[in-house]
Write a protein that holds these residues in place. Structure first.
Motif, PDB file in Angstrom:
ATOM      1  N   PHE A  63       0.839  -1.210   0.000  1.00 28.57           N
ATOM      2  CA  PHE A  63       0.000   0.000   0.000  1.00 28.57           C
ATOM      3  C   PHE A  63       0.868   1.252   0.000  1.00 28.57           C
ATOM      4  O   PHE A  63       0.647   2.172  -0.787  1.00 28.57           O
ATOM      5  CB  PHE A  63      -0.915  -0.007   1.229  1.00 28.57           C
ATOM      6  N   PHE A  64       1.864   1.296   0.882  1.00 31.58           N
ATOM      7  CA  PHE A  64       2.686   2.500   1.023  1.00 31.58           C
ATOM      8  C   PHE A  64       3.575   2.727  -0.205  1.00 31.58           C
ATOM      9  O   PHE A  64       3.724   3.856  -0.668  1.00 31.58           O
ATOM     10  CB  PHE A  64       3.538   2.413   2.291  1.00 31.58           C
ATOM     11  N   VAL A  65       4.152   1.653  -0.734  1.00 27.29           N
ATOM     12  CA  VAL A  65       4.979   1.783  -1.940  1.00 27.29           C
ATOM     13  C   VAL A  65       4.118   2.278  -3.103  1.00 27.29           C
ATOM     14  O   VAL A  65       4.533   3.137  -3.888  1.00 27.29           O
ATOM     15  CB  VAL A  65       5.649   0.442  -2.301  1.00 27.29           C
ATOM     16  N   GLY A  66       2.889   1.770  -3.184  1.00 24.35           N
ATOM     17  CA  GLY A  66       1.971   2.204  -4.228  1.00 24.35           C
ATOM     18  C   GLY A  66       1.624   3.682  -4.117  1.00 24.35           C
ATOM     19  O   GLY A  66       1.574   4.404  -5.121  1.00 24.35           O
ATOM     20  N   LYS A  67       1.379   4.149  -2.881  1.00 22.63           N
ATOM     21  CA  LYS A  67       1.048   5.561  -2.666  1.00 22.63           C
ATOM     22  C   LYS A  67       2.217   6.467  -3.013  1.00 22.63           C
ATOM     23  O   LYS A  67       2.049   7.545  -3.600  1.00 22.63           O
ATOM     24  CB  LYS A  67       0.632   5.786  -1.209  1.00 22.63           C
ATOM     25  N   ILE A  68       3.418   6.025  -2.635  1.00 24.56           N
ATOM     26  CA  ILE A  68       4.627   6.805  -2.952  1.00 24.56           C
ATOM     27  C   ILE A  68       4.790   6.912  -4.463  1.00 24.56           C
ATOM     28  O   ILE A  68       5.115   7.974  -4.997  1.00 24.56           O
ATOM     29  CB  ILE A  68       5.875   6.153  -2.310  1.00 24.56           C
ATOM     30  N   LYS A  69       4.518   5.798  -5.173  1.00 22.75           N
ATOM     31  CA  LYS A  69       4.620   5.794  -6.636  1.00 22.75           C
ATOM     32  C   LYS A  69       3.595   6.745  -7.255  1.00 22.75           C
ATOM     33  O   LYS A  69       3.913   7.497  -8.190  1.00 22.75           O
ATOM     34  CB  LYS A  69       4.377   4.371  -7.155  1.00 22.75           C
ATOM     35  N   THR A  70       2.369   6.749  -6.722  1.00 23.10           N
ATOM     36  CA  THR A  70       1.316   7.634  -7.227  1.00 23.10           C
ATOM     37  C   THR A  70       1.698   9.100  -7.045  1.00 23.10           C
ATOM     38  O   THR A  70       1.526   9.918  -7.965  1.00 23.10           O
ATOM     39  CB  THR A  70      -0.015   7.352  -6.493  1.00 23.10           C
ATOM     40  N   ILE A  71       2.223   9.437  -5.871  1.00 22.76           N
ATOM     41  CA  ILE A  71       2.651  10.819  -5.593  1.00 22.76           C
ATOM     42  C   ILE A  71       3.807  11.209  -6.503  1.00 22.76           C
ATOM     43  O   ILE A  71       3.848  12.318  -7.048  1.00 22.76           O
ATOM     44  CB  ILE A  71       3.054  10.962  -4.107  1.00 22.76           C
ATOM     45  N   GLN A  72       4.735  10.269  -6.695  1.00 26.31           N
ATOM     46  CA  GLN A  72       5.887  10.522  -7.566  1.00 26.31           C
ATOM     47  C   GLN A  72       5.441  10.819  -9.002  1.00 26.31           C
ATOM     48  O   GLN A  72       5.915  11.761  -9.626  1.00 26.31           O
ATOM     49  CB  GLN A  72       6.815   9.302  -7.549  1.00 26.31           C
ATOM     50  N   LEU A  73       4.500  10.006  -9.505  1.00 26.83           N
ATOM     51  CA  LEU A  73       4.007  10.200 -10.867  1.00 26.83           C
ATOM     52  C   LEU A  73       3.261  11.525 -11.015  1.00 26.83           C
ATOM     53  O   LEU A  73       3.353  12.195 -12.041  1.00 26.83           O
ATOM     54  CB  LEU A  73       3.083   9.046 -11.264  1.00 26.83           C
ATOM     55  N   LYS A  74       2.524  11.913  -9.977  1.00 28.27           N
ATOM     56  CA  LYS A  74       1.688  13.112 -10.060  1.00 28.27           C
ATOM     57  C   LYS A  74       2.476  14.398  -9.907  1.00 28.27           C
ATOM     58  O   LYS A  74       2.230  15.388 -10.600  1.00 28.27           O
ATOM     59  CB  LYS A  74       0.602  13.041  -8.992  1.00 28.27           C
ATOM     60  N   TYR A  75       3.457  14.381  -9.015  1.00 31.63           N
ATOM     61  CA  TYR A  75       4.112  15.652  -8.673  1.00 31.63           C
ATOM     62  C   TYR A  75       5.590  15.748  -9.050  1.00 31.63           C
ATOM     63  O   TYR A  75       6.146  16.842  -9.111  1.00 31.63           O
ATOM     64  CB  TYR A  75       3.982  15.905  -7.159  1.00 31.63           C
ATOM     65  N   PHE A  76       6.242  14.636  -9.323  1.00 33.94           N
ATOM     66  CA  PHE A  76       7.695  14.688  -9.507  1.00 33.94           C
ATOM     67  C   PHE A  76       8.188  14.112 -10.837  1.00 33.94           C
ATOM     68  O   PHE A  76       9.382  13.969 -11.035  1.00 33.94           O
ATOM     69  CB  PHE A  76       8.393  13.948  -8.359  1.00 33.94           C
ATOM     70  N   SER A  77       7.287  13.772 -11.758  1.00 37.72           N
ATOM     71  CA  SER A  77       7.716  13.184 -13.037  1.00 37.72           C
ATOM     72  C   SER A  77       7.826  14.265 -14.108  1.00 37.72           C
ATOM     73  O   SER A  77       7.129  14.237 -15.110  1.00 37.72           O
ATOM     74  CB  SER A  77       6.735  12.094 -13.472  1.00 37.72           C
ATOM     75  N   HIS A  78       8.693  15.244 -13.857  1.00 37.06           N
ATOM     76  CA  HIS A  78       8.812  16.384 -14.772  1.00 37.06           C
ATOM     77  C   HIS A  78      10.062  16.323 -15.647  1.00 37.06           C
ATOM     78  O   HIS A  78      10.241  17.164 -16.523  1.00 37.06           O
ATOM     79  CB  HIS A  78       8.815  17.696 -13.985  1.00 37.06           C
ATOM     80  N   GLU A  79      10.922  15.364 -15.403  1.00 36.84           N
ATOM     81  CA  GLU A  79      12.145  15.255 -16.202  1.00 36.84           C
ATOM     82  C   GLU A  79      11.804  14.782 -17.612  1.00 36.84           C
ATOM     83  O   GLU A  79      11.134  13.771 -17.808  1.00 36.84           O
ATOM     84  CB  GLU A  79      13.117  14.272 -15.547  1.00 36.84           C
ATOM     85  N   LYS A  80      12.259  15.536 -18.582  1.00 34.62           N
ATOM     86  CA  LYS A  80      11.923  15.252 -19.971  1.00 34.62           C
ATOM     87  C   LYS A  80      12.977  14.348 -20.604  1.00 34.62           C
ATOM     88  O   LYS A  80      14.163  14.593 -20.499  1.00 34.62           O
ATOM     89  CB  LYS A  80      11.836  16.561 -20.758  1.00 34.62           C
ATOM     90  N   GLN A  81      12.521  13.274 -21.243  1.00 37.10           N
ATOM     91  CA  GLN A  81      13.428  12.398 -21.982  1.00 37.10           C
ATOM     92  C   GLN A  81      13.324  12.756 -23.453  1.00 37.10           C
ATOM     93  O   GLN A  81      12.244  12.732 -24.041  1.00 37.10           O
ATOM     94  CB  GLN A  81      13.062  10.935 -21.772  1.00 37.10           C
ATOM     95  N   LYS A  82      14.460  13.091 -24.058  1.00 39.40           N
ATOM     96  CA  LYS A  82      14.465  13.496 -25.460  1.00 39.40           C
ATOM     97  C   LYS A  82      14.928  12.354 -26.347  1.00 39.40           C
ATOM     98  O   LYS A  82      15.938  11.717 -26.074  1.00 39.40           O
ATOM     99  CB  LYS A  82      15.374  14.722 -25.650  1.00 39.40           C
ATOM    100  N   VAL A  83      14.165  12.109 -27.403  1.00 40.90           N
ATOM    101  CA  VAL A  83      14.471  11.027 -28.334  1.00 40.90           C
ATOM    102  C   VAL A  83      14.274  11.534 -29.748  1.00 40.90           C
ATOM    103  O   VAL A  83      13.332  12.279 -30.025  1.00 40.90           O
ATOM    104  CB  VAL A  83      13.531   9.815 -28.106  1.00 40.90           C
ATOM    105  N   GLU A  84      15.164  11.146 -30.650  1.00 41.55           N
ATOM    106  CA  GLU A  84      14.985  11.502 -32.055  1.00 41.55           C
ATOM    107  C   GLU A  84      14.793  10.233 -32.865  1.00 41.55           C
ATOM    108  O   GLU A  84      15.581   9.305 -32.793  1.00 41.55           O
ATOM    109  CB  GLU A  84      16.173  12.296 -32.594  1.00 41.55           C
ATOM    110  N   ARG A  85      13.709  10.197 -33.619  1.00 39.56           N
ATOM    111  CA  ARG A  85      13.395   9.050 -34.452  1.00 39.56           C
ATOM    112  C   ARG A  85      13.413   9.486 -35.915  1.00 39.56           C
ATOM    113  O   ARG A  85      12.705  10.406 -36.307  1.00 39.56           O
ATOM    114  CB  ARG A  85      12.011   8.493 -34.109  1.00 39.56           C
ATOM    115  N   LEU A  86      14.218   8.814 -36.709  1.00 37.44           N
ATOM    116  CA  LEU A  86      14.317   9.130 -38.131  1.00 37.44           C
ATOM    117  C   LEU A  86      13.707   8.019 -38.952  1.00 37.44           C
ATOM    118  O   LEU A  86      13.591   6.883 -38.487  1.00 37.44           O
ATOM    119  CB  LEU A  86      15.790   9.311 -38.534  1.00 37.44           C
TER     120      LEU A  86
END
Length: 357
Positions: A202-225
């Motif tokens: 339960f607690f690991v799941g809640k931490i993951k939910t909070i992380q996804l909602k508030y802290f997943s701002h790092e942008k991954q850049k990919v180039e596809r040709l």
């Protein structure tokens, strides 16, 4: 000093007791619908991507909800139609609206058929072996989930397994997948235990939910040709009609026969599951950046077509598309947004017939 130590011990015991009680009540440790260690990497995703296709930039969030469907959270009871395939169906490197399923839903909306929305359950890497495992092991754990139609986009992963088995002498003595994504869980016990805890606590799941909602701002850049021009020049794209003139069915039957029994067994087991759960099937096959230039992919598509005909299953053959070519792929197997649009436009009339049955 002794009283202080006792107080600390009591507090540790009290908080440990609270954590255990909370986990037992709200966690999935003893619940039949707990996911255990399955599909840990195919759920709860919220990654910001910036992807370029031939100079055109797309910025979007790749989202997978609690149940592993692409997009926002949804009540499983509302899902009546789902799409299931491998990475060619999941299309993580595209905004959801530019994927095959996203385009199909757009066409349905334009035809005032919003109620027939298709939900994308695809998982990267799935062969029919993985799809079967998904249906038998993961599907039953989704509460109130009673769809009546599924669209299966299959072929490429099984064709690759067959090619490895026959031509590259891999997995000698068997034709099945031991890959993590097909098994639905890690084979390494340490990783498997970690995934079990992540899926169950339960607690690991809640931490993951909070992380996804508030802290997943790092942008991954990919180039596809579009695929390497040198490879394109060496390997001509051919559709079904051209492939029929190039490949010998007799030679392929002899060469790839060892794959046929296993592949048909998987399809038969999937069909049995569908009949038991009163789910109708639409089969969609696969192409790569050379179309059907590879005999192992052409033969796999023939097996899919043959199975569909023998079992009266509706089937869409995307190798018949005549306006697609190597430039519509960004690697060996995956289409650009333009390629996905061409596939979606081609299959939509058949999808419409299927949904109206």
């Amino acid at each position: 000093m002794k009283n202080l130590i006792k107080k600390i011990i009591y507090q540790i015991f009290f908080f440990s007791f609270l954590i255990i009680i909370t986990e037992v009540i709200f966690g999935y440790w003893f619940k039949s619908d707990g996911f255990g260690s399955t599909i840990r990497n195919g759920r709860l995703k919220n990654q910001l991507y910036e992807v370029k296709y031939n100079g055109i930039k797309y910025e979007f969030r790749y989202k997978k909800n609690f149940y592993g469907f692409r997009g926002e959270e949804v009540d499983p009871e509302k899902i009546k139609i789902f799409f299931l395939g491998a990475s060619q169906g999941n299309e993580k490197w595209k905004p959801e609206n530019l994927t095959i399923v996203g385009r199909l839903n757009q066409y349905l909306k334009e035809d005032n058929l919003d109620s027939k929305k298709i939900y994308n359950a695809s998982q990267d890497g799935f062969s029919t072996f993985g799809i079967l495992n998904y249906l038998l092991k993961f599907y039953p754990k989704i509460k109130n989930y009673n769809p009546n139609k599924m669209i299966l986009h299959i072929g490429i992963a099984d064709a690759l397994l067959c090619n490895d088995y026959v031509n590259n002498k891999k997995n000698v003595g068997q034709f099945e997948s031991n890959l993590v994504w097909d098994q639905l869980e890690e084979q390494n016990q340490t990783k498997k235990i970690k995934d079990y805890i992540k899926n169950t606590s339960f607690f690991v799941g809640k931490i993951k939910t909070i992380q996804l909602k508030y802290f997943s701002h790092e942008k991954q850049k990919v180039e596809r040709l579009s695929h390497d021009e040198n490879l394109i020049n060496k390997q001509k794209y051919i559709n079904l009609f051209e492939a029929e003139k190039v490949h010998s069915i007799k030679k392929m039957e002899k060469k790839y026969f060892p794959c046929k029994k296993r592949f048909n067994n998987n399809l038969n087991d999937i069909l049995r599951f569908a009949k038991k759960n009163k789910i109708k099937i639409l089969l969609v096959n696969s192409i790569n950046y050379k179309g059907l230039n590879d005999d192992w992919l052409y033969y796999t598509n023939l097996m899919i077509s043959d199975f569909a005909n023998k079992n009266s299953i509706q089937f869409v053959d995307i190798s018949k598309i005549t306006n697609i070519d190597s430039n519509d792929f960004y690697d060996d197997q995956h289409t650009t947004p333009a390629g996905s649009e061409k596939i979606a436009k081609f299959i939509y009339p058949e999808v419409l017939k299927f949904l109206n049955k």
